[in-house]
Every structure is written in structure tokens, then in C-alpha cells.
Design an enzyme around this catalytic site. Structure first.
Site, short mmCIF file in Angstrom:
data_model
loop_
_atom_site.label_atom_id
_atom_site.label_comp_id
_atom_site.label_asym_id
_atom_site.label_seq_id
_atom_site.Cartn_x
_atom_site.Cartn_y
_atom_site.Cartn_z
N GLY A 155 42.84 74.21 110.43
CA GLY A 155 43.46 74.81 109.25
C GLY A 155 44.42 75.94 109.60
O GLY A 155 44.57 76.31 110.77
N TYR A 174 37.38 74.64 100.44
CA TYR A 174 38.08 73.84 99.43
C TYR A 174 38.97 74.84 98.72
O TYR A 174 38.48 75.67 97.95
CB TYR A 174 37.08 73.19 98.47
CG TYR A 174 37.76 72.27 97.47
CD1 TYR A 174 37.99 70.94 97.79
CD2 TYR A 174 38.17 72.74 96.23
CE1 TYR A 174 38.63 70.08 96.89
CE2 TYR A 174 38.81 71.90 95.33
CZ TYR A 174 39.03 70.58 95.66
OH TYR A 174 39.66 69.75 94.75
N THR A 225 37.72 85.58 99.80
CA THR A 225 39.02 85.68 99.14
C THR A 225 39.11 86.85 98.14
O THR A 225 38.07 87.29 97.60
CB THR A 225 39.29 84.36 98.38
OG1 THR A 225 40.41 84.50 97.52
CG2 THR A 225 38.10 83.97 97.50
N ASP A 226 40.32 87.27 97.88
CA ASP A 226 40.58 88.27 96.82
C ASP A 226 40.24 87.70 95.43
O ASP A 226 40.06 88.45 94.47
CB ASP A 226 42.05 88.70 96.85
CG ASP A 226 43.02 87.54 96.81
OD1 ASP A 226 42.68 86.43 97.28
OD2 ASP A 226 44.15 87.71 96.29
N TYR A 283 37.24 78.31 91.70
CA TYR A 283 37.43 78.58 93.13
C TYR A 283 36.81 79.94 93.49
O TYR A 283 36.02 80.05 94.43
CB TYR A 283 38.92 78.54 93.48
CG TYR A 283 39.24 79.06 94.86
CD1 TYR A 283 38.90 78.32 96.00
CD2 TYR A 283 39.85 80.30 95.04
CE1 TYR A 283 39.17 78.81 97.27
CE2 TYR A 283 40.13 80.80 96.31
CZ TYR A 283 39.79 80.05 97.42
OH TYR A 283 40.05 80.54 98.67
N LYS A 301 33.55 80.72 95.90
CA LYS A 301 33.63 81.56 97.10
C LYS A 301 32.66 82.75 96.98
O LYS A 301 32.04 83.15 97.96
CB LYS A 301 35.06 82.09 97.31
CG LYS A 301 36.11 81.03 97.60
CD LYS A 301 35.91 80.30 98.92
CE LYS A 301 36.10 81.16 100.13
NZ LYS A 301 36.05 80.36 101.39
N1 LIG Z 1 45.07 80.02 101.82
C1 LIG Z 1 44.92 81.22 101.28
O1 LIG Z 1 45.87 81.80 100.72
C2 LIG Z 1 43.59 81.92 101.35
C3 LIG Z 1 43.46 83.21 100.80
C4 LIG Z 1 42.22 83.87 100.91
C5 LIG Z 1 41.15 83.26 101.54
N2 LIG Z 1 41.29 82.00 102.04
C6 LIG Z 1 40.13 81.37 102.69
O2 LIG Z 1 40.46 81.19 104.06
C7 LIG Z 1 39.83 80.00 104.58
C8 LIG Z 1 40.86 79.16 105.32
O3 LIG Z 1 41.94 78.83 104.47
P1 LIG Z 1 43.23 78.07 105.03
O4 LIG Z 1 44.40 78.56 104.27
O5 LIG Z 1 43.24 78.13 106.52
O6 LIG Z 1 42.90 76.57 104.54
P2 LIG Z 1 43.18 75.15 105.26
O7 LIG Z 1 44.43 75.21 106.07
O8 LIG Z 1 43.08 74.12 104.18
O9 LIG Z 1 41.96 75.00 106.27
C9 LIG Z 1 40.66 74.62 105.87
C10 LIG Z 1 40.00 73.94 107.04
O10 LIG Z 1 38.65 73.59 106.68
C11 LIG Z 1 38.43 72.21 106.98
N3 LIG Z 1 37.44 71.70 106.03
C12 LIG Z 1 37.62 71.47 104.70
N4 LIG Z 1 36.48 71.01 104.15
C13 LIG Z 1 35.56 70.95 105.16
C14 LIG Z 1 34.20 70.55 105.22
N5 LIG Z 1 33.57 70.11 104.13
N6 LIG Z 1 33.56 70.62 106.42
C15 LIG Z 1 34.20 71.05 107.53
N7 LIG Z 1 35.50 71.43 107.54
C16 LIG Z 1 36.17 71.39 106.36
C17 LIG Z 1 39.80 71.55 106.80
O11 LIG Z 1 39.87 70.31 107.45
P3 LIG Z 1 40.54 69.03 106.68
O12 LIG Z 1 41.85 69.53 106.14
O13 LIG Z 1 40.66 68.00 107.74
O14 LIG Z 1 39.58 68.68 105.58
C18 LIG Z 1 40.69 72.63 107.45
O15 LIG Z 1 40.65 72.51 108.85
C19 LIG Z 1 39.17 79.31 103.36
O16 LIG Z 1 37.81 79.62 103.37
C20 LIG Z 1 39.82 79.97 102.16
O17 LIG Z 1 38.96 80.02 101.05
C21 LIG Z 1 42.48 81.33 101.98
#
Ligand SMILES: NC(=O)c1ccc[n+]([C@@H]2O[C@H](COP(=O)([O-])OP(=O)(O)OC[C@H]3O[C@@H](n4cnc5c(N)ncnc54)[C@H](OP(=O)(O)O)[C@@H]3O)[C@@H](O)[C@H]2O)c1
Length: 283
Positions: A10, A56, A96-97, A120, A124
Site C-alpha cells: 500500500g 479498507y 485516522t483523523d 469508515y 477505525k
Molecule cells: N489514505 C489516507 O489518506 C489515510 C489517512 C489516514 C489514515 N489512513 C490509514 O492508513 C492505512 C494505510 O492506508 P493507505 O493509504 O496506505 O492504503 P492502501 O494503499 O489502500 O493500502 C492498504 C494495504 O492493505 C492491504 N489490505 C487491504 N485489506 C487487507 C486485508 N483484509 N488483509 C491484509 N491486507 C489488506 C492492501 O492490499 P490490497 O490492495 O492488495 O488489498 C494494501 O496493501 C490504513 O489503515 C488507513 O486507514 C489512510
């Protein structure tokens, strides 16, 4: 120190995997299913730290698929925390925020009470509670509005890239100016998470975002200013977007605890400049 990264393919997970260059075991979704306790028990072993970046993350889709959001973000967090506790491994859960309701008029601190306003955020927050209740040695790391080189898999990219693509296509770009947050470069968050672990900060909840905050409109404006492109950018109000999920209006985070240990994140503007340089956009 041996470290496992769940969700290593990710946006954040890939930068965290790169930050821990020694004895890191990156795990893709093919290699571990956090929803399945047996998969977690089988795969998570013989390491000191497990960093759970699985998520997710589709905020609007979570409203239609709450089961999936809860299974990954909450039950998944519980499974990882349980196994970490059984095997004396430290657990880092990325949150997350969006656990906050956005009604506060100044940046949220770690001890402000969460009150999520969408599925969501709720899933979280449930993940946070389960992490702290199932595992003694945990860090809950809340970050916000991530932009990273790989782009979010769950969302198919990141805001910076979407803006640049739209400007390149000469589109009229409308961005909300009534929602404020702290944009955060995944590389900076990754480095800080590594620091926190290596410095053995006390366990608990930490905010890890680039310093400062802005509206999404202001963020877009800065992208075009740094990139030096003329874009047809206009502010709109979030109500005009008719999205499924409500968003907190103001979800900037204050890194109060990091700062109390002398650790500081740079400003989101400096982080954005570096991101654009790294992507080899001219600024
Ligand atoms: N994006 C934002 O703006 C943001 C902001 C605040 C916090 N966050 C948090 O930061 C974390 C990472 O976000 P990101 O932006 O890096 O998201 P991302 O690019 O979608 O990465 C998520 C990763 O988790 C894997 N994954 C999903 N479902 C899974 C499962 N059931 N079992 C094992 N692996 C799984 C995905 O693999 P596949 O794609 O192959 O399923 C991907 O490698 C998340 O927890 C999110 O809630 C994100």
C-alpha cells in the site's frame, strides 16, 4: 529488530517497508488476511514489531459495505492485536483523523474524545479500541490525508496525482474549501513511525501528521503553485458533492505527544515540495 509490515504493497506500507531496511518482512494481502485469525496466527511470528497498515479505506463505499469496513479495520485490528499479545510482539495500528467529528475549531490532540461521523471512522475507532484492549504493547498512530509515491491502492491514487492529471487534461477543477485537514507525506510518517519504535516511546496513541493544516482547495492551489501550472481551479462547498459519507469539517491533528518527546514533523508545504521533486515534477 525484526519488523513485519502488513499491507506492505500500500501507499503507507510501502514507505514503511523501505524505512526499515534491516530485517523487515513486508507482507502483501496475498500473504496475510487480517480478517482471518488463523492466517494471522500462522504468519505473524518470530518478530519484535508488527505494523498493521492494512485498511479498507474507501470512505463512501464503507457506507454501503459496513461489514467489509468492520471486518478489515476493526476485526482485522483485533486479530493482529491478539496475536501480537500472545507472542509478545509490539503492535502498531494505523488509524485516522476521521475518528473525530470535526466540530473542534483547533487541531485535535491525542486525548480529545473521538466521535466518528461515518462508517469508515467508526470502524477505525473500533480498531483502536480493540487494539488497546487486546494488546498491552501497542502504538495507535493516527495520520491524515496521505499522499505517497505509490498512491493509495484502495482509492486508486492520491489527491496530488488526481489534481495534476486533471490540470494536464485542462479540466475545470472544483475542490472543497470548507473541509480542513493536515496533508501528510507517507515518507515522513514512515520515518517518524520508525523513530518512535527505535526510541521506545511509551505505548499509546500518537498523532503523526505533517505540521499545519489547510482546506483541500488550498492544498490544490499549493500543488499548482509549486508545480507552476495554470489550472482552472475553483472553490466549492462540500454539500455540492453529494457524497455518501459525511466528512469531519476540521480534522487537523496536533502532534502533541511527539513534540513532547522532542520529535517534530516538517510542514506539509515542505513535504509536498519534496514529493513533487521525487516524482520529478519541476518546481
Ligand atoms: N489514505 C489516507 O489518506 C489515510 C489517512 C489516514 C489514515 N489512513 C490509514 O492508513 C492505512 C494505510 O492506508 P493507505 O493509504 O496506505 O492504503 P492502501 O494503499 O489502500 O493500502 C492498504 C494495504 O492493505 C492491504 N489490505 C487491504 N485489506 C487487507 C486485508 N483484509 N488483509 C491484509 N491486507 C489488506 C492492501 O492490499 P490490497 O490492495 O492488495 O488489498 C494494501 O496493501 C490504513 O489503515 C488507513 O486507514 C489512510
Amino acid at each position: 529488530m525484526k519488523v513485519v509490515i502488513i499491507g506492505s504493497t500500500g501507499q503507507l506500507g510501502s514507505d514503511i517497508s523501505d524505512a526499515f531496511w534491516e530485517e523487515v518482512l513486508p507482507l502483501s494481502h496475498d500473504e496475510i488476511e487480517v480478517k482471518d485469525i488463523n492466517s494471522c496466527r500462522e504468519v505473524l511470528k518470530d518478530v519484535n514489531v508488527v505494523i498493521n497498515c492494512a485498511g479498507y479505506i474507501r470512505v463512501d463505499d464503507s457506507e454501503d459495505h459496513p461489514e467489509e469496513a468492520y471486518m478489515v479495520n476493526a476485526i482485522g485490528a483485533r486479530n493482529v492485536a491478539l496475536v501480537c499479545n500472545e507472542k509478545q510482539m509490539k503492535n502498531v495500528y494505523i488509524s485516522t483523523d476521521f475518528v473525530f467529528d470535526g466540530e473542534k475549531k483547533e487541531p485535535y490532540q491525542e486525548d480529545d474524545p473521538p466521535n466518528p461521523i461515518n462508517i469508515y471512522g467508526l470502524s477505525k475507532y473500533a480498531g483502536e479500541i480493540l487494539t488497546r484492549n487486546y494488546c498491552r504493547e501497542y502504538y495507535i498512530v493516527r495520520s491524515s490525508s496521505l499522499f505517497g509515491i505509490k498512491g493509495a491502492r484502495g482509492k486508486g491514487g492520491n489527491f496530488v496525482e488526481w489534481m495534476i492529471k486533471k490540470a494536464g487534461d485542462n479540466e475545470v477543477i472544483k475542490v472543497v474549501d470548507d473541509v480542513e485537514m493536515s496533508p501528510t507525506y507517507t515518507k515522513d510518517a514512515a520515518k517518524m513511525i520508525k523513530d518512535m519504535i527505535e526510541k521506545e516511546l511509551p505505548f499509546g496513541i500518537y498523532h503523526v501528521t505533517n505540521q499545519g493544516h489547510c482546506s483541500w482547495f488550498m492544498f490544490a492551489k499549493k500543488i499548482f503553485e509549486f508545480f507552476d501550472i495554470d489550472a482552472k481551479l475553483f472553490p466549492i462547498k462540500s454539500d455540492e458533492l453529494n457524497r455518501k459519507a459525511r466528512r469531519p469539517k476540521f480534522s487537523a491533528l496536533e502532534n502533541t505527544k511527539l513534540n513532547s518527546f522532542g520529535l517534530r514533523m516538517r510542514s506539509w508545504e515542505d513535504a509536498l515540495k519534496d514529493y513533487l521533486k521525487e516524482k520529478q515534477y519541476f518546481i
